[in-house]
Write a protein that holds these residues in place. Structure first.
Motif, PDB file in Angstrom:
ATOM      1  N   TYR A  70       0.886  -1.241  -0.141  1.00  0.00           N
ATOM      2  CA  TYR A  70      -0.046  -0.025   0.137  1.00  0.00           C
ATOM      3  C   TYR A  70       0.903   1.206   0.086  1.00  0.00           C
ATOM      4  O   TYR A  70       0.805   2.150  -0.656  1.00  0.00           O
ATOM      5  N   LEU A  71       1.927   1.310   1.004  1.00  0.00           N
ATOM      6  CA  LEU A  71       2.639   2.542   1.148  1.00  0.00           C
ATOM      7  C   LEU A  71       3.435   2.467  -0.459  1.00  0.00           C
ATOM      8  O   LEU A  71       3.853   3.939  -0.842  1.00  0.00           O
ATOM      9  N   ALA A  72       3.914   1.514  -1.053  1.00  0.00           N
ATOM     10  CA  ALA A  72       4.765   1.815  -2.143  1.00  0.00           C
ATOM     11  C   ALA A  72       3.859   2.394  -3.313  1.00  0.00           C
ATOM     12  O   ALA A  72       4.172   2.990  -4.268  1.00  0.00           O
ATOM     13  N   SER A  73       2.219   2.013  -3.265  1.00  0.00           N
ATOM     14  CA  SER A  73       1.568   2.280  -4.202  1.00  0.00           C
ATOM     15  C   SER A  73       1.376   3.843  -4.051  1.00  0.00           C
ATOM     16  O   SER A  73       0.760   4.528  -5.003  1.00  0.00           O
ATOM     17  N   GLN A  74       1.509   4.481  -3.078  1.00  0.00           N
ATOM     18  CA  GLN A  74       1.489   5.809  -2.798  1.00  0.00           C
ATOM     19  C   GLN A  74       2.730   6.861  -2.998  1.00  0.00           C
ATOM     20  O   GLN A  74       2.428   8.122  -2.954  1.00  0.00           O
ATOM     21  N   SER A  75       3.847   6.111  -2.900  1.00  0.00           N
ATOM     22  CA  SER A  75       5.107   6.732  -2.881  1.00  0.00           C
ATOM     23  C   SER A  75       6.160   5.916  -3.664  1.00  0.00           C
ATOM     24  O   SER A  75       6.585   4.790  -3.509  1.00  0.00           O
ATOM     25  N   SER A  76       6.570   6.814  -4.547  1.00  0.00           N
ATOM     26  CA  SER A  76       8.153   6.096  -5.680  1.00  0.00           C
ATOM     27  C   SER A  76       9.130   5.800  -4.616  1.00  0.00           C
ATOM     28  O   SER A  76       9.859   4.785  -4.952  1.00  0.00           O
ATOM     29  N   TYR A  77       9.265   6.676  -3.688  1.00  0.00           N
ATOM     30  CA  TYR A  77      10.324   6.334  -2.577  1.00  0.00           C
ATOM     31  C   TYR A  77      10.205   5.087  -1.886  1.00  0.00           C
ATOM     32  O   TYR A  77      11.208   4.132  -1.991  1.00  0.00           O
ATOM     33  N   MET A 130      10.663  14.581  -0.102  1.00  0.00           N
ATOM     34  CA  MET A 130      11.729  13.176   0.278  1.00  0.00           C
ATOM     35  C   MET A 130      11.133  11.992  -0.434  1.00  0.00           C
ATOM     36  O   MET A 130      11.618  11.277  -0.902  1.00  0.00           O
ATOM     37  N   TYR A 131       9.753  11.717  -0.348  1.00  0.00           N
ATOM     38  CA  TYR A 131       9.018  10.452  -0.562  1.00  0.00           C
ATOM     39  C   TYR A 131       8.265  10.520  -1.754  1.00  0.00           C
ATOM     40  O   TYR A 131       7.679   9.318  -2.191  1.00  0.00           O
ATOM     41  N   ASP A 132       8.035  11.567  -2.458  1.00  0.00           N
ATOM     42  CA  ASP A 132       7.531  11.669  -3.751  1.00  0.00           C
ATOM     43  C   ASP A 132       5.945  10.817  -3.903  1.00  0.00           C
ATOM     44  O   ASP A 132       5.617   9.880  -4.456  1.00  0.00           O
ATOM     45  N   ALA A 133       5.228  11.632  -2.922  1.00  0.00           N
ATOM     46  CA  ALA A 133       3.707  11.318  -2.773  1.00  0.00           C
ATOM     47  C   ALA A 133       2.697  12.148  -3.307  1.00  0.00           C
ATOM     48  O   ALA A 133       2.182  13.077  -2.767  1.00  0.00           O
ATOM     49  N   ALA A 134       2.111  11.583  -4.722  1.00  0.00           N
ATOM     50  CA  ALA A 134       1.425  12.380  -5.408  1.00  0.00           C
ATOM     51  C   ALA A 134      -0.102  12.627  -4.673  1.00  0.00           C
ATOM     52  O   ALA A 134      -0.724  13.899  -4.621  1.00  0.00           O
ATOM     53  N   SER A 135      -0.593  11.649  -4.085  1.00  0.00           N
ATOM     54  CA  SER A 135      -1.848  11.658  -3.195  1.00  0.00           C
ATOM     55  C   SER A 135      -1.782  12.826  -2.145  1.00  0.00           C
ATOM     56  O   SER A 135      -2.742  13.287  -1.758  1.00  0.00           O
ATOM     57  N   VAL A 136      -0.517  13.035  -1.352  1.00  0.00           N
ATOM     58  CA  VAL A 136      -0.403  13.946  -0.431  1.00  0.00           C
ATOM     59  C   VAL A 136      -0.331  15.176  -1.006  1.00  0.00           C
ATOM     60  O   VAL A 136      -1.070  16.226  -0.323  1.00  0.00           O
ATOM     61  N   VAL A 137       0.391  15.477  -2.149  1.00  0.00           N
ATOM     62  CA  VAL A 137       0.099  16.798  -2.693  1.00  0.00           C
ATOM     63  C   VAL A 137      -1.302  17.012  -2.985  1.00  0.00           C
ATOM     64  O   VAL A 137      -1.672  18.444  -3.004  1.00  0.00           O
TER      65      VAL A 137
END
Length: 304
Positions: free
Chosen positions: A164-171, A225-232
């Motif tokens: 799940y975390l990998a699906s939300q963040s490329s890092y 740092m973590y590249d999370a598009a959903s957070v943006v």
């Protein structure tokens, strides 16, 4: 930090204290404790020193109050001096409270090391009203049951699911499933981040309404740092519909994190030359060439 924690200790060293200007406030960096942002502040006087513990929570229209007691010590060589204990103080619905007023300069000299002054405070929170705590636990039994990796931030453990975390963040996709030693570990330490902000970051990833005026800037720093598009996307939504931050803050966030809808809204809100001047960065490189072209075109339509 656990949700039921009601006390904490803060320390800060004010560097080059001997050369600080009189009647000027100097602040420490913001720290989160008990779901509240705090700072130290000091003001050097000709007769001594005032020391403050500042509740750095932004006033966003929601009422809140904090009842707390604090005990302050000066420290040197890594140890606090119990003989210099300040009296306990209480605050209710205030932005700050004074830990010590007009502390005698001859006593201060005992605690200045290489020109620096160290301060420690122990705070006990008696009661809070209107303070939003953590919205989701990442260390309860239910979370642990479905977790397959533990992330450790400054000794605080977060039980999460890799996929799940990998699906939300490329890092995290690279960390968990790339050719790194960490991909084989059951516990991974993350460095140089605040555990409270990381908790909020995870809450946003797990679709909780965790973004607020006090945390949005720090949450967006983790996006770098973590590249999370959903957070943006969720931060952009907060800026669009709930934030009371000034136009400059919103416009700069839109430019830095490529928030298209927010940028369009900010452009529409540029009505006057004063509005235009307020959003111009000190360093022109903060905006790309295309954005500068848009701003130049917009400037032709503004009123004085």
């Amino acid at each position: 930090m656990s949700n039921d924690e009601k006390s904490f200790i803060m320390r800060h060293v004010f560097v080059d204290f001997k050369n600080m200007k009189k009647d000027t406030f100097y602040y420490s960096a913001k720290e989160f404790h008990c779901d509240i942002p705090w700072k130290f502040a000091i003001r050097v006087l000709s007769t001594g020193l005032d020391v403050y513990l500042v509740n750095a929570k932004l006033k966003d229209g929601e009422s809140y109050s904090i009842d707390a007691h604090a005990e302050m010590r000066y420290f040197k060589d890594g140890e606090a001096d119990s003989a210099r204990l300040a009296k306990s103080k209480s605050i209710t619905n205030e932005g700050y409270f004074i830990l010590f007023e007009n502390f005698f300069p001859e006593i201060l000299d005992d605690y200045i090391v290489n020109g620096n002054l160290g301060i420690e405070v122990t705070v006990k929170i008696d009661k809070t009203v209107g303070i939003t705590g953590k919205l989701r636990s990442f260390d309860d039994e239910s979370t642990k049951k479905y977790s397959d990796v533990v992330l450790i931030v400054k000794n605080e453990k977060f039980f999460v699911n890799k996929k799940y975390l990998a699906s939300q963040s490329s890092y995290f996709e690279s960390l968990f499933f790339g050719n790194f030693d960490e991909s084989k570990k059951s516990e991974i330490e993350l460095k140089d981040i605040d555990p409270y902000i990381f908790h909020k970051f995870l809450e946003v990833i797990y679709a909780m309404p965790a973004v607020d005026e006090d945390t949005i800037d720090d949450i967006l720093k983790l996006v770098d740092m973590y590249d999370a598009a959903s957070v943006v996307a969720r931060c952009e939504e907060f800026y669009l519909y709930r934030s009371k931050q000034p136009l400059k803050v919103k416009f700069h966030a839109a430019a830095k994190y490529n928030m298209i809808k927010l940028k369009e809204k900010c452009m529409a809100d540029l009505k006057t030359v004063a509005d235009f001047e307020s959003i111009i960065p000190e360093d022109s490189k903060q905006f790309g060439t295309d954005l500068w072209k848009e701003l130049c075109q917009k400037s032709l339509t503004l009123s004085k």
